[in-house]
Design a protein around this motif. Structure first.
Motif, PDB file in Angstrom:
ATOM      1  N   ALA A  99       0.850  -1.188   0.000  1.00  0.00           N
ATOM      2  CA  ALA A  99       0.000   0.000   0.000  1.00  0.00           C
ATOM      3  C   ALA A  99       0.886   1.237   0.000  1.00  0.00           C
ATOM      4  CB  ALA A  99      -0.935   0.014   1.211  1.00  0.00           C
ATOM      5  N   PHE A 100       0.531   2.207  -0.818  1.00  0.00           N
ATOM      6  CA  PHE A 100       1.259   3.465  -0.913  1.00  0.00           C
ATOM      7  C   PHE A 100       0.292   4.611  -0.622  1.00  0.00           C
ATOM      8  CE2 PHE A 100       3.263   0.487  -3.817  1.00  0.00           C
ATOM      9  CZ  PHE A 100       4.607   0.604  -3.521  1.00  0.00           C
ATOM     10  N   LEU A 101       0.804   5.631   0.059  1.00  0.00           N
ATOM     11  CA  LEU A 101       0.022   6.838   0.327  1.00  0.00           C
ATOM     12  C   LEU A 101       0.797   8.028  -0.227  1.00  0.00           C
ATOM     13  CD1 LEU A 101      -2.384   8.275   1.696  1.00  0.00           C
ATOM     14  CD2 LEU A 101      -0.955   8.507   3.727  1.00  0.00           C
ATOM     15  N   LEU A 102       0.193   8.722  -1.189  1.00  0.00           N
ATOM     16  CA  LEU A 102       0.810   9.887  -1.816  1.00  0.00           C
ATOM     17  C   LEU A 102       0.071  11.124  -1.338  1.00  0.00           C
ATOM     18  CD1 LEU A 102       1.007   8.490  -5.478  1.00  0.00           C
ATOM     19  CD2 LEU A 102       2.721   8.298  -3.668  1.00  0.00           C
ATOM     20  N   ASP A 238       5.607  12.022   0.650  1.00  0.00           N
ATOM     21  CA  ASP A 238       5.167  13.419   0.672  1.00  0.00           C
ATOM     22  C   ASP A 238       5.715  14.122  -0.565  1.00  0.00           C
ATOM     23  OD1 ASP A 238       3.926  14.205   3.553  1.00  0.00           O
ATOM     24  OD2 ASP A 238       5.368  12.570   3.744  1.00  0.00           O
ATOM     25  N   LEU A 239       4.852  14.405  -1.512  1.00  0.00           N
ATOM     26  CA  LEU A 239       5.260  15.083  -2.737  1.00  0.00           C
ATOM     27  C   LEU A 239       5.372  16.583  -2.459  1.00  0.00           C
ATOM     28  CD1 LEU A 239       4.136  12.302  -3.705  1.00  0.00           C
ATOM     29  CD2 LEU A 239       3.550  13.444  -5.848  1.00  0.00           C
ATOM     30  N   ARG A 240       6.537  17.122  -2.725  1.00  0.00           N
ATOM     31  CA  ARG A 240       6.808  18.511  -2.384  1.00  0.00           C
ATOM     32  C   ARG A 240       6.346  19.451  -3.494  1.00  0.00           C
ATOM     33  NH1 ARG A 240      13.000  18.598  -0.557  1.00  0.00           N
ATOM     34  NH2 ARG A 240      13.222  18.443  -2.808  1.00  0.00           N
ATOM     35  N   ARG A 241       6.180  20.713  -3.105  1.00  0.00           N
ATOM     36  CA  ARG A 241       5.909  21.734  -4.122  1.00  0.00           C
ATOM     37  C   ARG A 241       7.080  21.815  -5.088  1.00  0.00           C
ATOM     38  NH1 ARG A 241       1.736  25.413  -2.826  1.00  0.00           N
ATOM     39  NH2 ARG A 241       0.956  25.197  -0.704  1.00  0.00           N
ATOM     40  N   ILE A 242       6.782  22.044  -6.337  1.00  0.00           N
ATOM     41  CA  ILE A 242       7.819  22.099  -7.360  1.00  0.00           C
ATOM     42  C   ILE A 242       8.426  23.498  -7.369  1.00  0.00           C
ATOM     43  CG2 ILE A 242       8.333  21.696  -9.788  1.00  0.00           C
ATOM     44  CD1 ILE A 242       5.769  20.016  -9.904  1.00  0.00           C
ATOM     45  N   ALA A 243       9.745  23.560  -7.394  1.00  0.00           N
ATOM     46  CA  ALA A 243      10.432  24.850  -7.358  1.00  0.00           C
ATOM     47  C   ALA A 243      10.055  25.683  -8.578  1.00  0.00           C
ATOM     48  CB  ALA A 243      11.944  24.643  -7.305  1.00  0.00           C
ATOM     49  N   ALA A 244      10.034  27.016  -8.390  1.00  0.00           N
ATOM     50  CA  ALA A 244       9.598  27.911  -9.466  1.00  0.00           C
ATOM     51  C   ALA A 244      10.516  27.839 -10.670  1.00  0.00           C
ATOM     52  CB  ALA A 244       9.513  29.345  -8.941  1.00  0.00           C
ATOM     53  N   ASP A 245      11.838  27.695 -10.434  1.00  0.00           N
ATOM     54  CA  ASP A 245      12.742  27.635 -11.585  1.00  0.00           C
ATOM     55  C   ASP A 245      12.538  26.363 -12.393  1.00  0.00           C
ATOM     56  OD1 ASP A 245      13.611  26.119  -9.472  1.00  0.00           O
ATOM     57  OD2 ASP A 245      15.735  26.483  -9.816  1.00  0.00           O
ATOM     58  N   LYS A 246      12.219  25.242 -11.717  1.00  0.00           N
ATOM     59  CA  LYS A 246      11.942  24.001 -12.450  1.00  0.00           C
ATOM     60  C   LYS A 246      10.624  24.106 -13.221  1.00  0.00           C
ATOM     61  CE  LYS A 246      14.481  20.876  -9.402  1.00  0.00           C
ATOM     62  NZ  LYS A 246      14.411  19.658  -8.552  1.00  0.00           N
ATOM     63  N   LEU A 247       9.650  24.749 -12.611  1.00  0.00           N
ATOM     64  CA  LEU A 247       8.388  24.937 -13.328  1.00  0.00           C
ATOM     65  C   LEU A 247       8.580  25.816 -14.553  1.00  0.00           C
ATOM     66  CD1 LEU A 247       5.759  25.427 -10.469  1.00  0.00           C
ATOM     67  CD2 LEU A 247       5.937  23.513 -12.061  1.00  0.00           C
ATOM     68  N   ALA A 248       9.359  26.886 -14.407  1.00  0.00           N
ATOM     69  CA  ALA A 248       9.589  27.772 -15.546  1.00  0.00           C
ATOM     70  C   ALA A 248      10.282  27.024 -16.688  1.00  0.00           C
ATOM     71  CB  ALA A 248      10.425  28.974 -15.109  1.00  0.00           C
ATOM     72  N   ALA A 249      11.265  26.179 -16.350  1.00  0.00           N
ATOM     73  CA  ALA A 249      11.937  25.392 -17.394  1.00  0.00           C
ATOM     74  C   ALA A 249      10.968  24.403 -18.047  1.00  0.00           C
ATOM     75  CB  ALA A 249      13.130  24.651 -16.785  1.00  0.00           C
ATOM     76  N   HIS A 250      10.095  23.793 -17.244  1.00  0.00           N
ATOM     77  CA  HIS A 250       9.115  22.852 -17.795  1.00  0.00           C
ATOM     78  C   HIS A 250       8.125  23.574 -18.710  1.00  0.00           C
ATOM     79  CE1 HIS A 250       6.430  19.460 -18.099  1.00  0.00           C
ATOM     80  NE2 HIS A 250       5.436  20.121 -17.506  1.00  0.00           N
TER      81      HIS A 250
END
Length: 581
Positions: A99-102, A238-250
């Motif tokens: 069992a996994f909890l995300l 625990d999935l963390r918030r995605i950093a703004a610089d990584k989001l901008a590159a994506h």
């Protein structure tokens, strides 16, 4: 019976396909729906390649970017390296949890990760002989069926609309049966915190000891609402918030795949506004592309999101710091005419002030800041003291709250800006206290003065008074004895080499003899130490407390301080030790 030897050959020639197996499983579980149109062979289904920029659907139906660019492999998951590494090690070593909890905020990839785990556990490879892998091929039948949401052994349930114990009972009854065509039967329950208490209780036993062919994957944004009995049975990520610089590159890669030109500043604004959520950011980018008609500029994104120009924010903050009330109100009116939300305006002031704070503290600047913004933050950091920064920050937060609850947000923003301007003109509290200290320099300092009044002028050898005696004992390394002299006794008589003390706490029968021996070793003179219940002076500790209370009362009674406390009812007067003493 004569034809029986030929039957295996006929079966070898006509093996059932995966689609036939799935149809048979559905008929076995839910009943035969009757004659239906024949399903196309598996070769007619186009394979979904895990590319960064998938092509639009051939049918011409438009898919929003958040769905079109959903990760199809763990390599495309951004900002969750720790989770991917843990899953890769678990799969490689065969230590796969049941069992996994995300958990995490919206749009960080919980549901996408759950589907990727299902693909990783059920992938059979292009040749059909593979096992669980952290890099699913994406071309085998299980991978394609899971990606298209049609695999019969991968059951997704929305707990927000299936909250009752009856919905969970269906799962409990179905887990007993083996999977139809997949390696594992996987249940993905989204927003699991919405299940009722009875549903959670019904699921506990099955969740603790499920059949070997069953895996559970839970996803939730509010893990605090999930019972601890469920948490203890799951492997939590625990999935963390995605950093703004990584989001901008994506977002830049998505824009390139869509053949849309987007300015870098526009991508940075979208990344910051998304607050770490890839889905929110892609939705904003989708809207910006439609708004820009092929070319997306920073001004268009600013207008779309109702954000204030950063240059406008800096000019407004500069007017506030310089005390220019008229100019600040004119700029506020201009922003209102442009459709800028007052809440966003105050948020922009908070962001600019925070940038100046980081620059003053010597922290690394934001990677998405321009050179002009960094220079402005450094210049502002030099002009503001720490006291002014903290005061402006608290008043901006208060103004933001007022704007949210006020009937007219524009008026509340104007009043908040005027408060900031008048607060910038007030003197620093430390300067007020310094002036008061200078004015009261001739006043009795407190503890040392009171101690000198109780000392005897007849003493000619050191120590000259009782506080000096306590310091002499402390400097000699007898800290416990010095603390007892300072805190636990009151002075009755100080006539060296005679000393009479009143114990305020039990000290022991041998304590006077020990003190006399220490004093003799320090002064070379035999001392006579006696303990008595006669009335004496308060302890040095009590004298210091009374002196401090007197100083506080004098400070608070000063007209200037009274005006400050009347203007700021929540202000408190704090005492700090004199570092130079």
């Amino acid at each position: 019976m004569a034809d029986s030897p030929d039957e295996p050959d006929e079966q070898d020639d006509e093996q059932p396909s995966a689609a036939d197996l799935e149809a048979a499983g559905q008929a076995a579980m839910f009943g035969d729906p009757g004659p239906v149109a024949p399903l196309p062979p598996p070769t007619a289904v186009k394979a979904v390649q895990p590319a960064a920029a998938p092509a639009p659907a051939s049918s011409g139906a438009y898919r929003v970017l958040a769905r079109k660019y959903r990760p199809q492999s763990f390599a495309e998951v951004i900002g969750q390296d720790a989770m991917v590494q843990t899953l890769a090690n678990a799969i490689a070593r065969g230590r796969i949890a049941h069992a996994f909890l995300l958990t995490g905020v919206r749009g960080v990839g919980k549901t996408s990760t759950a589907r990727l785990i299902a693909k990783a556990l059920n992938c059979v490879g292009p040749d059909g002989q593979g096992g669980p892998t952290i890099e699913p091929c994406g071309v085998c039948e299980p991978c394609r069926a899971i990606a298209e949401g049609r695999h019969i052994d991968i059951v997704e349930m929305d707990a927000a609309s299936h909250t009752g114990v009856d919905d969970v009972r269906e799962i409990i009854d179905a887990v007993r049966y083996a999977s139809v065509s997949a390696r594992y039967k996987i249940y993905i329950i989204d927003e699991v915190h919405m299940l009722s208490k009875q549903a959670f209780n019904a699921l506990l036993k099955t969740l603790e000891e499920p059949p070997e062919h069953v895996k559970f994957i839970f996803a939730t944004t509010e893990v605090n609402k999930v019972p601890v009995t469920v948490l203890s049975r799951c492997q939590r990520f625990d999935l963390r918030r995605i950093a703004a610089d990584k989001l901008a590159a994506h977002f830049a890669a998505v824009s390139a795949a869509e053949h849309v030109e987007v300015e870098g500043e526009a991508l940075a604004m979208i990344a910051k506004a998304s607050e770490g959520s890839a889905r929110d950011g892609l939705s904003m980018l989708d809207q910006a592309i439609a708004h820009g008609a092929g070319v997306v500029t920073a001004d268009q994104v600013r207008d779309m999101l109702g954000l204030a120009d950063r240059g406008r924010i800096r000019r407004l903050l500069q007017s506030i710091l310089e005390g220019q009330a008229t100019a600040a109100l004119v700029q506020l009116d201009d922003a209102h005419d442009l459709g800028i939300d007052p809440t966003q305006l105050l948020r922009g002031l908070l962001i600019s002030l925070h940038s100046a704070t980081r620059a003053k503290a010597g922290a690394s600047p934001d990677a998405l800041q321009s050179a002009e913004e960094r220079a402005s933050a450094e210049e502002m950091a030099k002009a503001l003291s720490w006291g002014n920064i903290h005061r402006l920050w608290q008043m901006l937060l208060k103004g933001l709250t007022d704007v949210d609850i006020a009937p007219d947000p524009r008026e509340a923003a104007a009043m908040a800006i005027l408060r900031l301007i008048h607060a910038a003109e007030l003197p620093d509290p430390s300067a007020i206290l310094a002036r008061l200290s200078e004015q009261g320099a001739a006043a009795p300092p407190g503890a040392s003065s009171a101690a000198r009044q109780g000392s005897s002028a007849a003493a000619v050898a050191p120590p000259r008074d009782f506080p000096a005696l306590v310091k002499l004992v402390e400097d000699a390394g007898k800290r416990i004895l010095a603390q007892q002299l300072h805190d636990q006794v009151g002075l009755i008589r100080f006539e060296p080499p005679g000393l009479a003390l009143k114990p305020l706490r039990p000290l022991g029968a041998d304590w006077p003899r020990e003190l006399a021996a220490v004093l003799k070793s320090l002064t070379g003179t035999g001392w006579q130490v006696t303990l008595s219940d006669d009335s004496g002076a308060p302890s040095l500790l009590d004298q210091e407390k009374m002196a401090e209370e007197k100083v506080r009362a004098d400070v608070l009674a000063d007209p200037l301080v009274s005006a400050v406390t009347a203007a700021f009812p929540d202000a408190e007067l704090e005492s700090h030790p004199n570092q130079g003493a």
